[in-house]
Design an enzyme around this catalytic site. Structure first.
Site, PDB file in Angstrom:
ATOM      1  CB  CYS A 132      47.658  43.272  30.822  1.00 43.29           C
ATOM      2  SG  CYS A 132      49.233  44.022  30.368  1.00 43.29           S
ATOM      3  CB  CYS A 135      49.850  45.363  33.168  1.00 41.83           C
ATOM      4  SG  CYS A 135      49.578  45.705  31.426  1.00 41.83           S
ATOM      5  CG  ASP A 136      47.969  43.584  36.208  1.00 39.97           C
ATOM      6  OD1 ASP A 136      48.476  44.677  36.517  1.00 39.97           O
ATOM      7  OD2 ASP A 136      46.840  43.476  35.699  1.00 39.97           O
TER       8      ASP A 136
HETATM    9  C1  LIG Z   1      43.070  45.037  32.927  1.00 37.69           C
HETATM   10  C2  LIG Z   1      44.159  45.824  32.241  1.00 37.69           C
HETATM   11  C3  LIG Z   1      45.240  46.276  32.993  1.00 37.69           C
HETATM   12  C4  LIG Z   1      46.246  46.997  32.383  1.00 37.69           C
HETATM   13  N1  LIG Z   1      47.289  47.440  33.140  1.00 37.69           N
HETATM   14  C5  LIG Z   1      48.273  48.171  32.567  1.00 37.69           C
HETATM   15  C6  LIG Z   1      49.371  48.644  33.348  1.00 37.69           C
HETATM   16  O1  LIG Z   1      49.476  48.382  34.550  1.00 37.69           O
HETATM   17  N2  LIG Z   1      50.322  49.374  32.707  1.00 37.69           N
HETATM   18  C7  LIG Z   1      50.270  49.658  31.367  1.00 37.69           C
HETATM   19  O2  LIG Z   1      51.148  50.332  30.851  1.00 37.69           O
HETATM   20  N3  LIG Z   1      49.244  49.206  30.615  1.00 37.69           N
HETATM   21  C8  LIG Z   1      48.247  48.480  31.166  1.00 37.69           C
HETATM   22  N4  LIG Z   1      47.228  47.999  30.400  1.00 37.69           N
HETATM   23  C9  LIG Z   1      47.242  48.281  28.952  1.00 37.69           C
HETATM   24  C10 LIG Z   1      46.796  49.736  28.708  1.00 37.69           C
HETATM   25  O3  LIG Z   1      45.600  49.948  29.385  1.00 37.69           O
HETATM   26  C11 LIG Z   1      46.623  49.984  27.225  1.00 37.69           C
HETATM   27  O4  LIG Z   1      47.824  49.692  26.540  1.00 37.69           O
HETATM   28  C12 LIG Z   1      46.268  51.451  26.955  1.00 37.69           C
HETATM   29  O5  LIG Z   1      45.138  51.826  27.688  1.00 37.69           O
HETATM   30  C13 LIG Z   1      46.013  51.695  25.475  1.00 37.69           C
HETATM   31  O6  LIG Z   1      45.664  53.011  25.321  1.00 37.69           O
HETATM   32  P1  LIG Z   1      44.896  53.555  24.044  1.00 37.69           P
HETATM   33  O7  LIG Z   1      44.957  55.043  24.137  1.00 37.69           O
HETATM   34  O8  LIG Z   1      45.399  52.912  22.824  1.00 37.69           O
HETATM   35  O9  LIG Z   1      43.398  53.106  24.160  1.00 37.69           O
HETATM   36  P2  LIG Z   1      42.360  52.469  25.277  1.00 37.69           P
HETATM   37  O10 LIG Z   1      42.889  52.702  26.626  1.00 37.69           O
HETATM   38  O11 LIG Z   1      42.126  51.136  24.764  1.00 37.69           O
HETATM   39  O12 LIG Z   1      41.144  53.397  25.030  1.00 37.69           O
HETATM   40  C14 LIG Z   1      40.398  53.372  23.841  1.00 37.69           C
HETATM   41  C15 LIG Z   1      39.432  54.534  23.875  1.00 37.69           C
HETATM   42  O13 LIG Z   1      38.748  54.609  22.632  1.00 37.69           O
HETATM   43  C16 LIG Z   1      37.387  54.874  22.868  1.00 37.69           C
HETATM   44  N5  LIG Z   1      36.639  54.422  21.701  1.00 37.69           N
HETATM   45  C17 LIG Z   1      36.572  53.186  21.142  1.00 37.69           C
HETATM   46  N6  LIG Z   1      35.735  53.189  20.065  1.00 37.69           N
HETATM   47  C18 LIG Z   1      35.291  54.467  19.954  1.00 37.69           C
HETATM   48  C19 LIG Z   1      34.401  55.133  19.064  1.00 37.69           C
HETATM   49  N7  LIG Z   1      33.794  54.469  18.057  1.00 37.69           N
HETATM   50  N8  LIG Z   1      34.146  56.444  19.249  1.00 37.69           N
HETATM   51  C20 LIG Z   1      34.754  57.131  20.253  1.00 37.69           C
HETATM   52  N9  LIG Z   1      35.625  56.575  21.116  1.00 37.69           N
HETATM   53  C21 LIG Z   1      35.872  55.256  20.975  1.00 37.69           C
HETATM   54  C22 LIG Z   1      37.068  54.144  24.161  1.00 37.69           C
HETATM   55  O14 LIG Z   1      35.928  54.687  24.796  1.00 37.69           O
HETATM   56  C23 LIG Z   1      38.354  54.438  24.955  1.00 37.69           C
HETATM   57  O15 LIG Z   1      38.240  55.671  25.588  1.00 37.69           O
HETATM   58  C24 LIG Z   1      46.188  47.279  30.983  1.00 37.69           C
HETATM   59  C25 LIG Z   1      45.095  46.826  30.240  1.00 37.69           C
HETATM   60  C26 LIG Z   1      44.101  46.123  30.852  1.00 37.69           C
HETATM   61  C27 LIG Z   1      42.922  45.669  30.034  1.00 37.69           C
END
Ligand SMILES: Cc1cc2nc3c(=O)[nH]c(=O)nc-3n(C[C@H](O)[C@H](O)[C@H](O)COP(=O)(O)OP(=O)(O)OC[C@H]3O[C@@H](n4cnc5c(N)ncnc54)[C@H](O)[C@@H]3O)c2cc1C
Length: 310
Positions: A132, A135-136
Site C-alpha cells: 500500500c 499507507c507507506d
Molecule cells: C500491508 C498493509 C499496510 C496497510 N497500511 C495501512 C495504513 O498505514 N493506514 C491505513 O489507513 N490503511 C492501511 N492499509 C489498508 C487497511 O488495512 C485496509 O483498508 C483496512 O484494513 C480495511 O478494513 P476492512 O474492515 O474492510 O477489512 P480487512 O482489514 O481487510 O479485514 C477483513 C476481515 O474479514 C475477515 N473475513 C474475510 N472472509 C471472512 C469470512 N468468510 N468469514 C469471516 N470473516 C471473514 C478477515 O478475517 C478479516 O478479519 C494497509 C493494508 C496493508 C495490506
C-alpha cells in the site's frame, strides 16, 4: 436464536460496525474469520489513523478496536463464515455445519492484497515490503524503491512513490504493460521511474531485526539470468482480491467482485444486508474509510431493524 445483527469480518469496518451496534443495544455477533484484526495485523507502523499523533502499530490498533467493541457487549466468534443463504428475510449463515440466522448482516470481509507468495515476503511485510503506497510511501523518503506489477495499480503506486523516493523501478515479467495507455504514459514519462522488463522477483533479502529489506533477487525470464539489486523498499502493485466469493450468488457484485452498494448508503441488493470497508470500496482502501463505512453500516442496519418493529 435469531440475532439482530451478524457482522462478518474483524477489520476496522467490522469492529466499528460492532461498536456502534453494541452501543445501540443490538447485541451484535461478529465473526473474526481467518485473519482476526484484518489487514492491519500484517503491517507495522500506522501513521495516518487519526487520534494517534505518534503513530501506532497495526496489531495494537486492531486490539484497541476489538476491546472497544467488546466493552459494549459485542459477542465475538473466532470462526469464519463458509456459506450464506439470503433468499428469504431470514438471513442464514453457516460456519462449518453450525447455522446462524439474523434479521440483518453487515459484510466486512475486506479485500486481500495479492502477494507473490514468497516466505521472505511474509517475513519482511512492514519491514521494507508493502502492499500500500498511500499507507507507506512516506517511510521511503529519498530511498530506492521497486514496484512489482504491470497494471493500473502498479502505475499508480509507482507515480505516487516518486513524490518521496529517490528512484522507483517497476519490475514487470512481460515486455509490455497491461495498464491503460494514459497511466502507462504518465509512468513512463516520469523521470524518476525506470522499468525492468521481462523480470520477476525470486526472493527478498533482509531481516526484520536488521533494518528490513536490503536487496532483491531478480530473474530476467528472457535471458534466464538471476542477479541481485540493492533495494530499500518493495511495493506489490498486483491488485487486490475482494473476499466476496461466498456472497456471489446472493447479492450483486461488480465485475471485479466488489459488493455493490446503493442509495449513497451501505445497502446491498438484498434488504437487510449491508456492506462496509474494502469489500465495497475499490478506491480508497484505508483503515479510516473502512471504519467510517462500518459506522454507516451499523446506522443503516439500526434504521432497517427499527422499521421491522421487532
Ligand atoms: C500491508 C498493509 C499496510 C496497510 N497500511 C495501512 C495504513 O498505514 N493506514 C491505513 O489507513 N490503511 C492501511 N492499509 C489498508 C487497511 O488495512 C485496509 O483498508 C483496512 O484494513 C480495511 O478494513 P476492512 O474492515 O474492510 O477489512 P480487512 O482489514 O481487510 O479485514 C477483513 C476481515 O474479514 C475477515 N473475513 C474475510 N472472509 C471472512 C469470512 N468468510 N468469514 C469471516 N470473516 C471473514 C478477515 O478475517 C478479516 O478479519 C494497509 C493494508 C496493508 C495490506
Amino acid at each position: 436464536m435469531k440475532r439482530n445483527i451478524i457482522i462478518v469480518g474483524s477489520g476496522p469496518s467490522g469492529y466499528t460496525a460492532a461498536l456502534y451496534a453494541a452501543r445501540a443495544n443490538l447485541n451484535p455477533l461478529l465473526f473474526e474469520g481467518s485473519q482476526p484484526g484484518g489487514q492491519l495485523t500484517i503491517t507495522t507502523d500506522v501513521e495516518n489513523y487519526p487520534g494517534f499523533p505518534d503513530g501506532v502499530m497495526g496489531p495494537e490498533l486492531m486490539d484497541k478496536f476489538k476491546n472497544q467493541a467488546l466493552r459494549f457487549g459485542t459477542e465475538i466468534k473466532n470462526k469464519k463464515i463458509d456459506k450464506v443463504d439470503f433468499s428469504s428475510d431470514n438471513l442464514r449463515l453457516w460456519s462449518g455445519s453450525e447455522e446462524f440466522s439474523a434479521h440483518s448482516v453487515i459484510i466486512s470481509t475486506g479485500a486481500s492484497a495479492r502477494l507473490l507468495g514468497l516466505e521472505s515476503e511474509k517475513k519482511l511485510m512492514g519491514y521494507g515490503v508493502s502492499a500500500c503506497a498511500t499507507c507507506d510511501a512516506f517511510f521511503f523518503k529519498d530511498k530506492k524503491v521497486f514496484v512489482v506489477g504491470g497494471g493500473d495499480s502498479a502505475m499508480e503506486e509507482a507515480i505516487f512513490l516518486t513524490k518521496f523516493a529517490s528512484s522507483v523501478t517497476i519490475i514487470h515479467r512481460r515486455d509490455s504493460f497491461r495498464a491503460s495507455k494514459i497511466m502507462q504514459d504518465k509512468a513512463l514519462n516520469n523521470d524518476k521511474i525506470d522499468v525492468m522488463w521481462n523480470s520477476s522477483v525470486l526472493d527478498m533479502i533482509g531481516e526484520p531485526e536488521d533494518g528490513g529489506l536490503k536487496s532483491l533477487l531478480i530473474e530476467n525470464v528472457l535471458e534466464n539470468k538471476t542477479f541481485e539489486v540493492d533495494a530499500d523498499g518493495l511495493f506489490l502493485g498486483i491488485g487486490h482480491t475482494p473476499n466476496s466469493e461466498i456472497f456471489k450468488d446472493s447479492i450483486n457484485l461488480d465485475d471485479k467482485g466488489y459488493i455493490l452498494t446503493y442509495n449513497n448508503s451501505t445497502e446491498t441488493s438484498k434488504k437487510g444486508v449491508f456492506a462496509a470497508g474494502d469489500i465495497m470500496d475499490p478506491i480508497y482502501r484505508q483503515a479510516i474509510t473502512a471504519a467510517g463505512s462500518g459506522c454507516m453500516a451499523a446506522l443503516d442496519a439500526e434504521r432497517f431493524l427499527e422499521n421491522l418493529h421487532i
